[in-house]
Design a protein around this motif. Structure first.
Motif, PDB file in Angstrom:
ATOM      1  N   ARG A 100       0.819  -1.215   0.000  1.00 17.90           N
ATOM      2  CA  ARG A 100       0.000   0.000   0.000  1.00 17.90           C
ATOM      3  C   ARG A 100       0.856   1.270   0.000  1.00 17.90           C
ATOM      4  N   ILE A 101       1.991   1.241  -0.676  1.00 17.18           N
ATOM      5  CA  ILE A 101       2.856   2.414  -0.746  1.00 17.18           C
ATOM      6  C   ILE A 101       2.244   3.427  -1.712  1.00 17.18           C
ATOM      7  N   ILE A 102       2.192   4.672  -1.289  1.00 14.76           N
ATOM      8  CA  ILE A 102       1.675   5.747  -2.127  1.00 14.76           C
ATOM      9  C   ILE A 102       2.641   5.999  -3.290  1.00 14.76           C
ATOM     10  N   LYS A 103       2.119   6.153  -4.502  1.00 23.56           N
ATOM     11  CA  LYS A 103       2.956   6.409  -5.675  1.00 23.56           C
ATOM     12  C   LYS A 103       2.808   7.831  -6.201  1.00 23.56           C
ATOM     13  N   THR A 104       1.975   8.646  -5.543  1.00 26.58           N
ATOM     14  CA  THR A 104       1.799  10.041  -5.929  1.00 26.58           C
ATOM     15  C   THR A 104       2.997  10.865  -5.454  1.00 26.58           C
ATOM     16  N   PRO A 105       3.523  11.791  -6.286  1.00 28.69           N
ATOM     17  CA  PRO A 105       4.656  12.613  -5.840  1.00 28.69           C
ATOM     18  C   PRO A 105       4.238  13.660  -4.814  1.00 28.69           C
ATOM     19  N   LYS A 106       5.216  14.155  -4.071  1.00 28.10           N
ATOM     20  CA  LYS A 106       5.001  15.290  -3.179  1.00 28.10           C
ATOM     21  C   LYS A 106       5.438  16.568  -3.893  1.00 28.10           C
ATOM     22  N   PHE A 121      10.638  10.307  -0.785  1.00 28.03           N
ATOM     23  CA  PHE A 121       9.881  10.246   0.462  1.00 28.03           C
ATOM     24  C   PHE A 121       9.213   8.885   0.520  1.00 28.03           C
ATOM     25  N   TRP A 122       8.632   8.559   1.659  1.00 24.57           N
ATOM     26  CA  TRP A 122       7.995   7.239   1.821  1.00 24.57           C
ATOM     27  C   TRP A 122       6.735   7.388   2.641  1.00 24.57           C
ATOM     28  N   THR A 123       5.682   6.757   2.191  1.00 25.60           N
ATOM     29  CA  THR A 123       4.447   6.747   2.964  1.00 25.60           C
ATOM     30  C   THR A 123       3.612   5.530   2.600  1.00 25.60           C
ATOM     31  N   ILE A 124       2.971   4.989   3.602  1.00 21.39           N
ATOM     32  CA  ILE A 124       2.008   3.902   3.410  1.00 21.39           C
ATOM     33  C   ILE A 124       0.632   4.474   3.675  1.00 21.39           C
ATOM     34  N   GLN A 125      -0.258   4.316   2.733  1.00 21.97           N
ATOM     35  CA  GLN A 125      -1.568   4.961   2.780  1.00 21.97           C
ATOM     36  C   GLN A 125      -2.280   4.713   4.112  1.00 21.97           C
ATOM     37  N   GLY A 126      -2.580   5.813   4.801  1.00 21.50           N
ATOM     38  CA  GLY A 126      -3.356   5.737   6.026  1.00 21.50           C
ATOM     39  C   GLY A 126      -2.616   5.201   7.229  1.00 21.50           C
ATOM     40  N   ARG A 127      -1.292   4.989   7.115  1.00 18.56           N
ATOM     41  CA  ARG A 127      -0.588   4.356   8.226  1.00 18.56           C
ATOM     42  C   ARG A 127       0.656   5.129   8.661  1.00 18.56           C
ATOM     43  N   GLN A 128       1.751   4.990   7.928  1.00 17.71           N
ATOM     44  CA  GLN A 128       3.024   5.585   8.359  1.00 17.71           C
ATOM     45  C   GLN A 128       3.642   6.375   7.207  1.00 17.71           C
ATOM     46  N   GLU A 129       4.553   7.295   7.570  1.00 23.23           N
ATOM     47  CA  GLU A 129       5.275   8.033   6.544  1.00 23.23           C
ATOM     48  C   GLU A 129       6.627   8.475   7.081  1.00 23.23           C
ATOM     49  N   VAL A 130       7.546   8.735   6.151  1.00 24.78           N
ATOM     50  CA  VAL A 130       8.853   9.309   6.456  1.00 24.78           C
ATOM     51  C   VAL A 130       9.078  10.431   5.451  1.00 24.78           C
ATOM     52  N   ASP A 131       9.500  11.593   5.947  1.00 23.42           N
ATOM     53  CA  ASP A 131       9.589  12.774   5.089  1.00 23.42           C
ATOM     54  C   ASP A 131      10.586  12.608   3.951  1.00 23.42           C
ATOM     55  N   PHE A 132      11.786  12.071   4.244  1.00 23.53           N
ATOM     56  CA  PHE A 132      12.822  11.966   3.215  1.00 23.53           C
ATOM     57  C   PHE A 132      13.560  10.642   3.329  1.00 23.53           C
ATOM     58  N   ILE A 133      13.825  10.059   2.165  1.00 25.46           N
ATOM     59  CA  ILE A 133      14.686   8.882   2.061  1.00 25.46           C
ATOM     60  C   ILE A 133      15.834   9.259   1.131  1.00 25.46           C
ATOM     61  N   ILE A 134      17.060   9.089   1.607  1.00 28.10           N
ATOM     62  CA  ILE A 134      18.238   9.354   0.779  1.00 28.10           C
ATOM     63  C   ILE A 134      18.836   8.014   0.387  1.00 28.10           C
ATOM     64  N   GLU A 135      18.863   7.740  -0.897  1.00 20.11           N
ATOM     65  CA  GLU A 135      19.381   6.470  -1.395  1.00 20.11           C
ATOM     66  C   GLU A 135      20.685   6.699  -2.141  1.00 20.11           C
TER      67      GLU A 135
END
Length: 408
Positions: A271-277, A331-345
């Protein structure tokens, strides 16, 4: 006039010129590109031309091949104003390919302009100049970015306190004239920037039928900076059709006013969100467009948090694009559950970074980071970046660090 300040980009441009026939420096208007080209040591030996000068622009349009013909390495500022020269540059490069032949700059994203993109395909490296970062303003660019060092070795020096990031840092942003103190009234400068941007710059890129509607959309995007992008909702609020909204957003992106940050998808979570921020590229402009000139008790807490996040994003993008090009920001977010503002890969590993404006945190502020760690085995560490002064480790792969340290 303030003394010239070195930019983080100074280290990567010479390397690019030693390897590519065409190097393109793009970025927001008045972010410091011309000052960099004219003052950066090592670039002064190049022949400098600017298409902001009408006679030179007329010469380029009337005889593109003659204009770009030079035995000397050539720097062309504001190159996007004459698309005809790009085909001429292609002919020169294809005839005799030499590293560093052309150094171009412009306030439009050449990679998004079809006629330019096709001409320079395989011949150019694109570099983006962002607004000034904290590192650049403080003159500490000789040090490696903290995040790059932490990515390689997750160790924190014990002892010492760090200064908080002040609200005025966010309100000021990183546009050189404002953050370097060249203007006394930043509100008036931002107003002038908006007028010039809407009335001149955008019309050089594309015809805009309704400037008032575009201005409304610009202010609405500032109120949604740091949020998931919903073009349909933006269009309804701005009273624009879906097609017009999409085109205007593309114009804002092409001229570097906004950035769409993509989601991080390389983990096992469902359930990872695929919409950009959506982010505005300068926190000072974002504050101005959002109608916020101070962080007072009457200010909306959610908006202040989003503007602080925008300030962090602006600094992170500068560090990654200028000093750490092998890294990528998500960024990372799971719909309706958790999120993290930034992911650096970088490579096959990553860091997670959650942002908090306040000087204290609670256990619930760590929930997104813990969820990401549990679903992403290749994550090297998770950081809660807060506006306090102490750096502490909270558990395995989990730290609470002052944002002033994180952005150093």
């Amino acid at each position: 006039m303030t003394a010239y300040k070195q930019r983080d980009m100074a280290s990567i441009v010479p390397e690019a010129l030693n390897n590519m026939p065409v190097v393109v420096i793009t970025g927001m208007r008045q972010a410091g590109k011309t000052t960099f080209l004219q003052n950066q040591p090592g670039l002064g030996q190049r022949l400098y031309l600017t298409l902001d000068d009408f006679p030179q622009l007329a010469a380029a349009k009337s005889n593109p091949d003659g204009f770009v013909s030079s035995e000397e390495p050539l720097t062309i500022d504001e190159a996007h104003k004459c698309p005809e020269i790009f085909t001429a540059i292609k002919r020169v490069v294809d005839k005799k390919r030499r590293p560093g032949q052309f150094l171009l700059s412009g306030s439009a994203n050449f990679a998004l302009l079809k006629n330019i993109r096709e001409s320079l395909a395989g011949r150019a490296l694109y570099l983006e100049m962002h607004p000034f970062s904290r590192r650049e303003i403080s003159g500490r660019i000789s040090e490696r970015p903290f995040l790059e060092s932490f990515f390689r070795n997750q160790k924190i020096s014990k002892g010492g306190r760090f200064k908080s990031i002040h609200a005025d840092d966010v309100l000021t942003g990183g546009m050189p004239a404002v953050c370097l103190g060249e203007v006394k009234n930043r509100g008036l400068w931002f107003k002038g920037y908006e007028q010039t941007y809407l009335e001149r710059d955008l019309r050089e890129i594309s015809q805009v039928e309704n400037l008032m509607a575009l201005r409304d959309l610009l202010h609405l995007t500032a109120l949604r900076t740091g949020q998931l992008l919903s073009p349909s909702q933006l269009g309804r609020d701005a009273k624009l059709s879906a097609a017009t909204t999409s085109r205007y957003l593309s114009l804002l992106e092409t001229s570097f006013i906004i950035t769409r940050l993509n989601p991080y998808l390389r983990n096992r979570a469902s359930r990872i969100i695929k919409t950009p921020k959506l982010y505005l590229n300068d926190s000072g402009l974002a504050c101005y467009f959002a109608g916020l000139d101070r962080f007072g008790s009457g200010s909306r807490e959610t908006l202040i948090g989003a503007l602080f996040e925008t300030y962090v994003a602006q600094n992170l993008m500068n560090i990654i694009d200028s000093v750490w090009p092998e890294a990528h920001l998500y960024f990372w977010t799971i719909q309706g559950r958790q999120e993290v503002d930034f992911i650096i890969e970088a490579g096959r590993s990553c860091l997670a970074l959650e942002i908090k404006w306040g000087a204290k945190w609670q256990e619930r502020d760590l929930a997104g980071l813990k969820a990401f760690l549990s679903s992403t085995p290749h994550c090297k560490g998770a950081i809660l970046g807060y506006n306090g002064g102490d750096a502490v480790q909270l558990g395995e792969k989990l730290w609470a660090l002052p944002m002033s340290l994180v952005l150093s």
